[in-house]
Design a protein around this motif. Structure first.
Motif, PDB file in Angstrom:
ATOM      1  N   GLN A  42      48.112 -14.696  61.610  1.00  0.00           N
ATOM      2  CA  GLN A  42      47.406 -14.792  60.331  1.00  0.00           C
ATOM      3  C   GLN A  42      48.447 -14.805  59.218  1.00  0.00           C
ATOM      4  OE1 GLN A  42      45.254 -11.166  61.239  1.00  0.00           O
ATOM      5  NE2 GLN A  42      46.172 -10.088  59.492  1.00  0.00           N
ATOM      6  N   ILE A  43      47.992 -15.097  58.002  1.00  0.00           N
ATOM      7  CA  ILE A  43      48.899 -15.251  56.866  1.00  0.00           C
ATOM      8  C   ILE A  43      48.978 -13.984  56.032  1.00  0.00           C
ATOM      9  CG2 ILE A  43      49.295 -16.565  54.732  1.00  0.00           C
ATOM     10  CD1 ILE A  43      47.923 -18.954  56.090  1.00  0.00           C
ATOM     11  N   THR A  44      47.881 -13.248  55.962  1.00  0.00           N
ATOM     12  CA  THR A  44      47.798 -12.109  55.040  1.00  0.00           C
ATOM     13  C   THR A  44      47.450 -10.801  55.745  1.00  0.00           C
ATOM     14  OG1 THR A  44      45.429 -12.352  54.582  1.00  0.00           O
ATOM     15  CG2 THR A  44      46.942 -13.682  53.245  1.00  0.00           C
ATOM     16  N   VAL A  45      47.685  -9.727  55.021  1.00  0.00           N
ATOM     17  CA  VAL A  45      47.167  -8.396  55.343  1.00  0.00           C
ATOM     18  C   VAL A  45      46.749  -7.752  54.024  1.00  0.00           C
ATOM     19  CG1 VAL A  45      48.491  -7.917  57.450  1.00  0.00           C
ATOM     20  CG2 VAL A  45      49.509  -7.426  55.211  1.00  0.00           C
ATOM     21  N   GLY A  46      46.028  -6.646  54.103  1.00  0.00           N
ATOM     22  CA  GLY A  46      45.744  -5.854  52.905  1.00  0.00           C
ATOM     23  C   GLY A  46      46.807  -4.773  52.795  1.00  0.00           C
ATOM     24  N   ALA A  93      49.512   0.655  53.745  1.00  0.00           N
ATOM     25  CA  ALA A  93      49.944   1.954  53.212  1.00  0.00           C
ATOM     26  C   ALA A  93      49.240   3.104  53.930  1.00  0.00           C
ATOM     27  CB  ALA A  93      49.677   2.014  51.707  1.00  0.00           C
ATOM     28  N   LEU A  94      47.959   2.940  54.250  1.00  0.00           N
ATOM     29  CA  LEU A  94      47.222   3.971  54.978  1.00  0.00           C
ATOM     30  C   LEU A  94      47.791   4.155  56.383  1.00  0.00           C
ATOM     31  CD1 LEU A  94      43.524   3.166  53.978  1.00  0.00           C
ATOM     32  CD2 LEU A  94      44.873   5.148  53.272  1.00  0.00           C
ATOM     33  N   LYS A  95      48.121   3.047  57.033  1.00  0.00           N
ATOM     34  CA  LYS A  95      48.725   3.131  58.364  1.00  0.00           C
ATOM     35  C   LYS A  95      50.088   3.809  58.295  1.00  0.00           C
ATOM     36  CE  LYS A  95      45.553   0.694  60.613  1.00  0.00           C
ATOM     37  NZ  LYS A  95      44.664   1.316  61.618  1.00  0.00           N
ATOM     38  N   ARG A  96      50.856   3.503  57.253  1.00  0.00           N
ATOM     39  CA  ARG A  96      52.165   4.135  57.103  1.00  0.00           C
ATOM     40  C   ARG A  96      52.020   5.646  56.957  1.00  0.00           C
ATOM     41  NH1 ARG A  96      56.164   1.192  52.956  1.00  0.00           N
ATOM     42  NH2 ARG A  96      57.533   2.743  53.948  1.00  0.00           N
ATOM     43  N   GLN A  97      51.015   6.076  56.206  1.00  0.00           N
ATOM     44  CA  GLN A  97      50.774   7.506  56.030  1.00  0.00           C
ATOM     45  C   GLN A  97      50.418   8.159  57.361  1.00  0.00           C
ATOM     46  OE1 GLN A  97      51.296   9.346  53.350  1.00  0.00           O
ATOM     47  NE2 GLN A  97      50.678  11.197  54.461  1.00  0.00           N
ATOM     48  N   MET A  98      49.596   7.491  58.151  1.00  0.00           N
ATOM     49  CA  MET A  98      49.238   8.006  59.466  1.00  0.00           C
ATOM     50  C   MET A  98      50.470   8.171  60.347  1.00  0.00           C
ATOM     51  SD  MET A  98      45.832   5.709  60.277  1.00  0.00           S
ATOM     52  CE  MET A  98      45.934   6.111  62.023  1.00  0.00           C
ATOM     53  N   ILE A  99      51.345   7.181  60.299  1.00  0.00           N
ATOM     54  CA  ILE A  99      52.562   7.234  61.111  1.00  0.00           C
ATOM     55  C   ILE A  99      53.460   8.372  60.659  1.00  0.00           C
ATOM     56  CG2 ILE A  99      54.684   5.994  61.709  1.00  0.00           C
ATOM     57  CD1 ILE A  99      52.963   3.391  61.347  1.00  0.00           C
ATOM     58  N   ARG A 100      53.601   8.519  59.348  1.00  0.00           N
ATOM     59  CA  ARG A 100      54.459   9.595  58.824  1.00  0.00           C
ATOM     60  C   ARG A 100      53.915  10.967  59.204  1.00  0.00           C
ATOM     61  NH1 ARG A 100      55.050   6.102  54.279  1.00  0.00           N
ATOM     62  NH2 ARG A 100      53.328   7.128  53.208  1.00  0.00           N
ATOM     63  N   ARG A 134      52.802  -4.105  60.728  1.00  0.00           N
ATOM     64  CA  ARG A 134      53.530  -4.146  59.460  1.00  0.00           C
ATOM     65  C   ARG A 134      53.938  -2.739  59.030  1.00  0.00           C
ATOM     66  NH1 ARG A 134      54.185  -7.780  55.156  1.00  0.00           N
ATOM     67  NH2 ARG A 134      55.349  -6.715  53.524  1.00  0.00           N
ATOM     68  N   ALA A 135      53.033  -1.771  59.223  1.00  0.00           N
ATOM     69  CA  ALA A 135      53.334  -0.386  58.869  1.00  0.00           C
ATOM     70  C   ALA A 135      54.490   0.160  59.712  1.00  0.00           C
ATOM     71  CB  ALA A 135      52.097   0.478  59.044  1.00  0.00           C
ATOM     72  N   LEU A 136      54.474  -0.122  61.004  1.00  0.00           N
ATOM     73  CA  LEU A 136      55.558   0.320  61.884  1.00  0.00           C
ATOM     74  C   LEU A 136      56.887  -0.268  61.434  1.00  0.00           C
ATOM     75  CD1 LEU A 136      53.776  -0.066  65.342  1.00  0.00           C
ATOM     76  CD2 LEU A 136      54.410   2.088  64.238  1.00  0.00           C
ATOM     77  N   LEU A 137      56.862  -1.545  61.082  1.00  0.00           N
ATOM     78  CA  LEU A 137      58.075  -2.205  60.612  1.00  0.00           C
ATOM     79  C   LEU A 137      58.616  -1.536  59.356  1.00  0.00           C
ATOM     80  CD1 LEU A 137      59.921  -4.725  61.102  1.00  0.00           C
ATOM     81  CD2 LEU A 137      58.476  -5.935  59.460  1.00  0.00           C
ATOM     82  N   SER A 149      41.962  -5.532  51.714  1.00  0.00           N
ATOM     83  CA  SER A 149      41.998  -4.080  51.530  1.00  0.00           C
ATOM     84  C   SER A 149      40.626  -3.544  51.148  1.00  0.00           C
ATOM     85  CB  SER A 149      43.020  -3.707  50.448  1.00  0.00           C
ATOM     86  OG  SER A 149      44.342  -3.948  50.890  1.00  0.00           O
ATOM     87  N   ILE A 150      39.915  -4.275  50.279  1.00  0.00           N
ATOM     88  CA  ILE A 150      38.567  -3.863  49.894  1.00  0.00           C
ATOM     89  C   ILE A 150      37.656  -3.842  51.116  1.00  0.00           C
ATOM     90  CG2 ILE A 150      36.497  -4.532  48.612  1.00  0.00           C
ATOM     91  CD1 ILE A 150      38.219  -5.519  46.385  1.00  0.00           C
ATOM     92  N   ALA A 151      37.760  -4.880  51.948  1.00  0.00           N
ATOM     93  CA  ALA A 151      36.911  -4.951  53.137  1.00  0.00           C
ATOM     94  C   ALA A 151      37.188  -3.793  54.095  1.00  0.00           C
ATOM     95  CB  ALA A 151      37.124  -6.291  53.849  1.00  0.00           C
ATOM     96  N   GLY A 152      38.451  -3.451  54.260  1.00  0.00           N
ATOM     97  CA  GLY A 152      38.793  -2.347  55.143  1.00  0.00           C
ATOM     98  C   GLY A 152      38.259  -1.021  54.635  1.00  0.00           C
ATOM     99  N   GLU A 153      38.403  -0.794  53.331  1.00  0.00           N
ATOM    100  CA  GLU A 153      37.895   0.436  52.724  1.00  0.00           C
ATOM    101  C   GLU A 153      36.367   0.460  52.765  1.00  0.00           C
ATOM    102  OE1 GLU A 153      38.006   4.164  50.989  1.00  0.00           O
ATOM    103  OE2 GLU A 153      39.604   2.974  51.894  1.00  0.00           O
TER     104      GLU A 153
END
Length: 207
Positions: A21-25, A30-37, A74-77, A139-143
């Protein structure tokens, strides 16, 4: 063809994953990054990754093409995590590049739409996870799904379908100016009859 009843999980460098795919939210990222941290702080990153396996299709040159969990990748990266566990859902490595991309598209394993909701040529899909660009409506759709605006659905790229619905009804400048206000508008739209054709719609009924 891979037998789906016997998944084989393999570690792969995150930077070598290929998007479909071309995009992400980026708010989702950012939410995934917080989970990882949070997991890393508790020394449980390994357990976290063990529960989040990325499905891939093997393409030409045995490259791993991600079919889901782009936000996690993307968050892992961005968090500097080197490897992620993947499971191969189909081995199409024998196909040439053009045929491979055509098959991905027709099996619903690709979403070649940009941040404006326009379908693009296959060549517009980034070659790396780090090149994915932001679509605020994703991002809106995910939230919105987390808020109960619609139910999780097995339809491929269902949250992108919701994102496109919202893109046509909520001004982009309004999203950038006040995300919370845009979310209230999105929730109201999600419960309306205009959205009843969308995957996971759970608006009010007369039953």
């Amino acid at each position: 063809m891979i037998d789906p009843r016997e998944p084989i999980v393999t570690p792969v460098p995150v930077e070598e994953l290929r998007p479909t795919q071309i995009t992400v939210g980026m708010r989702e990222v950012a939410l995934k990054r917080q989970m990882i941290r949070e997991q890393d702080a508790k020394k449980k990153t390994g357990a976290f990754l063990g529960k989040h396996v990325v499905p891939v299709v093997l393409g030409p040159k045995n490259r791993n093409y991600v079919t889901d969990h782009h936000h996690l990748a993307r968050a892992l990266l961005e968090e500097g995590v080197k490897d992620v566990l993947v499971t191969v859902i189909s081995d199409l490595s024998a196909l040439d590049k053009d045929t491979f991309l055509f098959v991905l598209d027709n099996r619903g394993w690709m979403h070649p739409f940009d941040e404006s909701g326009r379908r693009r040529d296959y060549s517009a899909i980034p070659k790396t996870i780090g090149e994915l660009i932001d679509d605020p409506y994703r991002s809106i759709a995910g939230e919105l799904r987390r808020m109960g605006g619609f139910a999780k659905d097995t339809t491929p790229f269902s949250e992108f379908i919701w994102a496109d619905f919202l893109r046509r009804r909520i001004d982009r400048n309004a999203v950038a100016k006040n995300f919370d206000k845009a979310m209230k508008q999105a929730f109201s739209l999600a419960k309306g009859k205009d959205a009843d054709y969308l995957p996971g719609w759970c608006g009010p009924t007369l039953d």
